[in-house]
Write a protein that holds these residues in place. Structure first.
Motif, PDB file in Angstrom:
ATOM      1  N   SER A 178      12.695  -4.260   8.311  1.00 38.59           N
ATOM      2  CA  SER A 178      13.474  -3.026   8.413  1.00 38.59           C
ATOM      3  C   SER A 178      12.611  -1.827   8.061  1.00 38.59           C
ATOM      4  O   SER A 178      11.545  -1.968   7.447  1.00 38.59           O
ATOM      5  N   ILE A 179      13.069  -0.643   8.460  1.00 43.63           N
ATOM      6  CA  ILE A 179      12.366   0.588   8.110  1.00 43.63           C
ATOM      7  C   ILE A 179      13.364   1.626   7.619  1.00 43.63           C
ATOM      8  O   ILE A 179      14.560   1.549   7.896  1.00 43.63           O
ATOM      9  N   GLY A 180      12.852   2.592   6.884  1.00 38.42           N
ATOM     10  CA  GLY A 180      13.657   3.708   6.407  1.00 38.42           C
ATOM     11  C   GLY A 180      12.725   4.781   5.882  1.00 38.42           C
ATOM     12  O   GLY A 180      11.502   4.657   5.973  1.00 38.42           O
ATOM     13  N   ALA A 181      13.288   5.827   5.321  1.00 40.47           N
ATOM     14  CA  ALA A 181      12.482   6.906   4.750  1.00 40.47           C
ATOM     15  C   ALA A 181      12.666   6.922   3.241  1.00 40.47           C
ATOM     16  O   ALA A 181      13.743   6.623   2.728  1.00 40.47           O
ATOM     17  N   GLY A 182      11.601   7.262   2.530  1.00 46.80           N
ATOM     18  CA  GLY A 182      11.675   7.366   1.077  1.00 46.80           C
ATOM     19  C   GLY A 182      10.476   8.107   0.547  1.00 46.80           C
ATOM     20  O   GLY A 182       9.421   8.157   1.191  1.00 46.80           O
ATOM     21  N   PRO A 183      10.589   8.705  -0.644  1.00 50.91           N
ATOM     22  CA  PRO A 183       9.475   9.460  -1.212  1.00 50.91           C
ATOM     23  C   PRO A 183       8.230   8.601  -1.414  1.00 50.91           C
ATOM     24  O   PRO A 183       8.319   7.400  -1.697  1.00 50.91           O
ATOM     25  N   LYS A 187       3.295  10.789  -4.552  1.00 48.13           N
ATOM     26  CA  LYS A 187       3.420  12.185  -4.132  1.00 48.13           C
ATOM     27  C   LYS A 187       4.877  12.407  -3.770  1.00 48.13           C
ATOM     28  O   LYS A 187       5.247  12.536  -2.616  1.00 48.13           O
ATOM     29  N   SER A 188       5.719  12.452  -4.795  1.00 44.54           N
ATOM     30  CA  SER A 188       7.165  12.330  -4.605  1.00 44.54           C
ATOM     31  C   SER A 188       7.804  13.475  -3.829  1.00 44.54           C
ATOM     32  O   SER A 188       8.929  13.335  -3.357  1.00 44.54           O
ATOM     33  N   ASP A 189       7.105  14.597  -3.694  1.00 46.25           N
ATOM     34  CA  ASP A 189       7.695  15.698  -2.929  1.00 46.25           C
ATOM     35  C   ASP A 189       7.486  15.539  -1.427  1.00 46.25           C
ATOM     36  O   ASP A 189       7.873  16.399  -0.643  1.00 46.25           O
ATOM     37  N   PRO A 534      14.089   7.391  -9.645  1.00 42.14           N
ATOM     38  CA  PRO A 534      12.813   7.633 -10.326  1.00 42.14           C
ATOM     39  C   PRO A 534      11.913   8.643  -9.632  1.00 42.14           C
ATOM     40  O   PRO A 534      11.182   9.378 -10.297  1.00 42.14           O
ATOM     41  N   ASN A 535      11.944   8.704  -8.301  1.00 36.54           N
ATOM     42  CA  ASN A 535      11.089   9.653  -7.592  1.00 36.54           C
ATOM     43  C   ASN A 535      11.583  11.089  -7.713  1.00 36.54           C
ATOM     44  O   ASN A 535      10.791  12.031  -7.634  1.00 36.54           O
ATOM     45  N   LEU A 536      12.870  11.254  -7.898  1.00 38.17           N
ATOM     46  CA  LEU A 536      13.448  12.591  -8.038  1.00 38.17           C
ATOM     47  C   LEU A 536      13.708  12.939  -9.502  1.00 38.17           C
ATOM     48  O   LEU A 536      14.065  14.076  -9.818  1.00 38.17           O
ATOM     49  N   GLY A 587       8.274  12.550 -10.936  1.00 38.35           N
ATOM     50  CA  GLY A 587       8.693  11.443 -10.090  1.00 38.35           C
ATOM     51  C   GLY A 587       7.541  10.735  -9.420  1.00 38.35           C
ATOM     52  O   GLY A 587       7.750   9.974  -8.471  1.00 38.35           O
ATOM     53  N   ASN A 588       6.332  10.958  -9.905  1.00 38.70           N
ATOM     54  CA  ASN A 588       5.158  10.307  -9.333  1.00 38.70           C
ATOM     55  C   ASN A 588       4.768   9.089 -10.166  1.00 38.70           C
ATOM     56  O   ASN A 588       4.782   9.151 -11.402  1.00 38.70           O
TER      57      ASN A 588
END
Length: 730
Positions: A178-183, A187-189, A534-536, A587-588
């Motif tokens: 599967s695929i998706g988007a995430g930070p 480089k969390s921004d 955690p990333n945000l 969040g890094n």
């Protein structure tokens, strides 16, 4: 905002100050807010003894002492594998939403999103039309499965890849991975395309190997065969109907051929499962961070010693990503391969399995993904395995509850806007923020004093992370814009579902190789839950959790801090659990711990792991390593909430013969009251990073001196733990 900001402190009751303030800038509650507070003696305690079982000694088993009568009076309702406080509130939310929709609130407004909600829900309720539509809405998908199989037979791996990409992008059906988007973890921004293991039909890879799940594997193979047979029969019926040849009814009488095909699908999934990370391994943010370009990943797959490296036999990831994201390699940029071993295995299997098996597997993935939205025979077969066999659910939920769940999945925030407008009390947000601020102050104090952190640099980084927490309560400031999602009342339900999946996929693709959307919510407002990201570096509390027993503006502080305060502390502590501690204030993912402090932390975590490893449910042990993050958060959150309660004073108030400390623990226990089937309990032991509810209640208490004192625990109590063996982290 930078720490040097001159933005003045804001009252935490009236406005969220977290994005602007540093640790020393948090304001106390303002006078106008203080005047609205009731005297502690006037607070409603909601009959503290109502659900107690006073035949149980609280020092022996606090969970059953606090919840025994509730457990007896609340058997599992039909349609559920368990019944607890979360599900009670979820059902209340569904009832409220049903009232809104049945009253036609969506049709009496100019809000286009509300009209889409009404149209979707109406279609989901129209079982007669779903039966009439039959298999017709799946024809294009099934043709795509055939196209992939034919291309595989002819050696056109690029076409196979494109077909798999289209399956995911257009229909929300993923096969193999599967695929998706995430930070980006470092480089969390900035967000990346995240590629993860997938393609299994059982709840987890362990189901393919655990000795105690052999009966589930046998039932699963029979289930695959039944579903393939139903699909085959419905296709024949559709063909016969269109040509006027009689009325053939679908059945689950499987042929030998269908059984053989099901066994082959199972063996394929078994090979995928062998390469999958376990649930515990998959929690590790370092092991699952493998950032690279698509070209680098293709090279990595071609170096697999088990892979035929001829160009014609390699899975064409470039074509796959072009088809599913409509982006070139350059536009896609870096990607993160969460599970390298599983993806290398999947790429090998896609190009080497027999074309007929590929067709059957893709058809199976299709019918499995769509089963809830199709004809009754398929719905019943899916329920029989997924709910009855795996979870012990005795009967299917009524149609309206399933229709509501479908609508929430497709138009969650549109439904959430309607919910919040009608039912969310804005004053609850203000009062909840005051609890959040009190618990945050407790965390700051704890971080400053914790004696096992020896380095000033570690402590400073921890305090900086705490000061940069962001908090979201109630609902998003920016709602999802559903303008481009077209829902027409003449369409089949399944078509609407495909459109909503494609809409969500397009939103995900836009986030790939793009700035991280920090306004995004990962739960709808009507969800009874909370989370830490955690990333945000943020904690989020949807509107629906701001209800009793988690939060009651009319209850006394002791009850609210034992429930909502502990939930807040739980989410904050996630920022410092075994996973969260690996991320900094931005969040890094980085190691901001000195070596000695890090080693001491892990040593203390191991005590918690060993405690959990000793717990058994129906003869099967809890996975201490899998659940340690939640267990750390439970204990840390409870300690912070109690500290925050004490700081407010009024600890000498006695209500119904209970001290404030005792009421605090009763508030905590009420959160975890539950009845659950044996099947569901065992299922959760395998797949859930949360421990069983009784241990979530009692486990933290055994490690708290305040509980030992409040309920006079003696050394022979089952809940007693000597001080030297207690967990002491946060």
């Amino acid at each position: 905002m930078d720490e040097t900001s001159t933005t003045p402190p804001k009252c935490p009751c009236c406005n969220n100050p977290w994005a602007a303030a540093t640790s020393e800038m948090f304001a106390q509650m303002c006078v106008s807010c203080e005047e609205e507070q009731k005297d502690e003696n006037e607070k409603d305690t909601k009959n503290l003894r109502q659900y107690l079982d006073e035949s149980v000694n609280p020092s022996q088993d606090f969970y059953h002492y606090a919840n025994g009568t509730w457990i007896k009076e609340n058997p599992i309702p039909a349609g559920y594998p368990s019944w607890n406080t979360f599900l009670q509130l979820h059902t209340l939310s569904q009832e409220r939403l049903k009232t809104l929709l049945n009253n036609g609130d969506g049709n009496t407004t100019n809000n286009d999103d509300a009209k889409k909600v009404m149209t979707f829900y109406t279609a989901a309720m129209d079982e007669e039309k779903v039966e009439t539509d039959g298999i017709e809405p799946l024809k294009d998908v099934l043709n795509l499965c055939d196209e992939a199989a034919n291309a595989s037979k002819d050696g056109h791996t690029d076409v196979v890849a494109s077909c798999l990409g289209k399956l995911f992008a257009t229909y929300g059906i993923y096969a193999f991975f599967s695929i998706g988007a995430g930070p980006d973890n470092k480089k969390s921004d900035w967000s990346l395309c995240q590629v993860a293991q997938g393609g299994l039909g059982l709840p987890d890879r362990d189901y393919y190997f655990d000795e105690d799940k052999d009966d589930k594997r046998i039932a699963y193979k029979a289930h695959i065969a039944n579903m393939l047979q139903l699909l085959q029969d419905m296709e024949k019926e559709s063909t016969s109907s269109s040509s006027g040849d009689g009325d053939n009814k679908a059945s689950t009488t499987t042929t030998t051929t269908t059984t053989d095909r099901a066994n082959d699908i199972y063996e394929l999934e078994l090979k995928l499962a062998e390469a999958h990370m376990t649930k515990t391994e998959n929690r590790d943010p370092e092991s699952t961070y493998n950032k690279m370009t698509l070209d680098e990943f293709v090279t990595l797959c071609s170096s697999d010693k088990d892979q035929d490296t001829s160009s014609s036999s390699l899975f064409d990831f470039v074509k796959f990503f072009e088809a599913t994201t409509n982006k070139s390699i350059q536009e896609l940029g870096y990607i993160n391969i969460r599970n390298i071993g599983a993806l290398r295995c999947a790429s090998r299997l896609i190009t080497t399995i027999d074309a007929n098996l590929l067709r059957d597997y893709l058809r199976w993935r299709t019918i499995r993904s769509c089963s809830s939205y199709l004809s009754k025979s398929i719905v019943d077969e899916a329920f029989n395995f997924n709910e009855k066999v795996l979870a012990g659910t005795n009967e299917i939920k009524p149609r309206w509850k399933r229709a509501m769940a479908f609508t929430e999945s497709a138009l969650g925030e549109a439904l959430g806007q309607m919910y919040c407008k009608k039912y969310f009390d804005e004053s609850c947000k203000e009062k909840a923020l005051s609890i959040v601020e009190s618990v945050r102050q407790a965390l700051e104090e704890r971080l400053k004093e914790v004696d096992w952190i020896k380095s000033s640099s570690t402590r400073e980084e921890a305090l900086k992370k705490m000061s940069r927490f962001n908090v979201k309560i109630g609902y998003p400031d920016k709602w999802i814009d559903y303008t481009t999602l077209e829902i027409r009342d003449s369409e089949p339900l399944m078509t609407m579902v495909f459109k909503s999946r494609a809409f969500d996929h397009i939103r995900e693709v836009k986030e790939m190789n793009a700035p991280t959307d920090k306004d995004k919510w990962f739960m709808s407002p009507q969800t009874v839950n909370a989370y830490y990201h955690p990333n945000l570096n943020e904690i989020v509390f949807p509107a629906a959790i701001l209800q009793a027993p988690f939060f009651d503006p009319d209850a006394d502080d002791a009850i609210n801090f034992g429930s909502m305060g502990a939930v807040v502390g739980h989410e904050m502590t996630h920022g410092f659990d075994d996973k969260g501690r690996k991320f900094n204030f931005e969040g890094n993912m980085m190691d901001w711990w000195t070596k000695d402090d890090g080693l001491e932390y892990e040593k203390r975590v191991e005590v918690m792991v060993e405690q959990a490893n000793k717990i058994e449910i129906h003869g099967k042990k809890v996975q201490g390593k899998l659940t340690c993050g939640e267990n750390i958060a439970d204990l840390g959150g409870l300690r912070l909430a109690l500290r925050a309660l004490k700081a407010r004073g009024n600890m000498d108030v006695i209500v119904d013969d209970f001290t404030a400390t005792q009421r605090f623990f009763l508030g905590w226990a009420a959160c975890w009251r539950q009845n659950i089937t044996k099947e569901r309990a065992l299922q959760l032991l395998t797949i859930d990073p949360h421990g069983p509810n009784p241990s979530r209640c009692n486990g933290p208490l055994s490690n708290m001196e305040e509980f030992h004192e409040a309920f006079n625990l003696s050394e022979d109590s089952p809940m007693y733990i000597v001080k030297e063996s207690r967990v002491d982290i946060w």
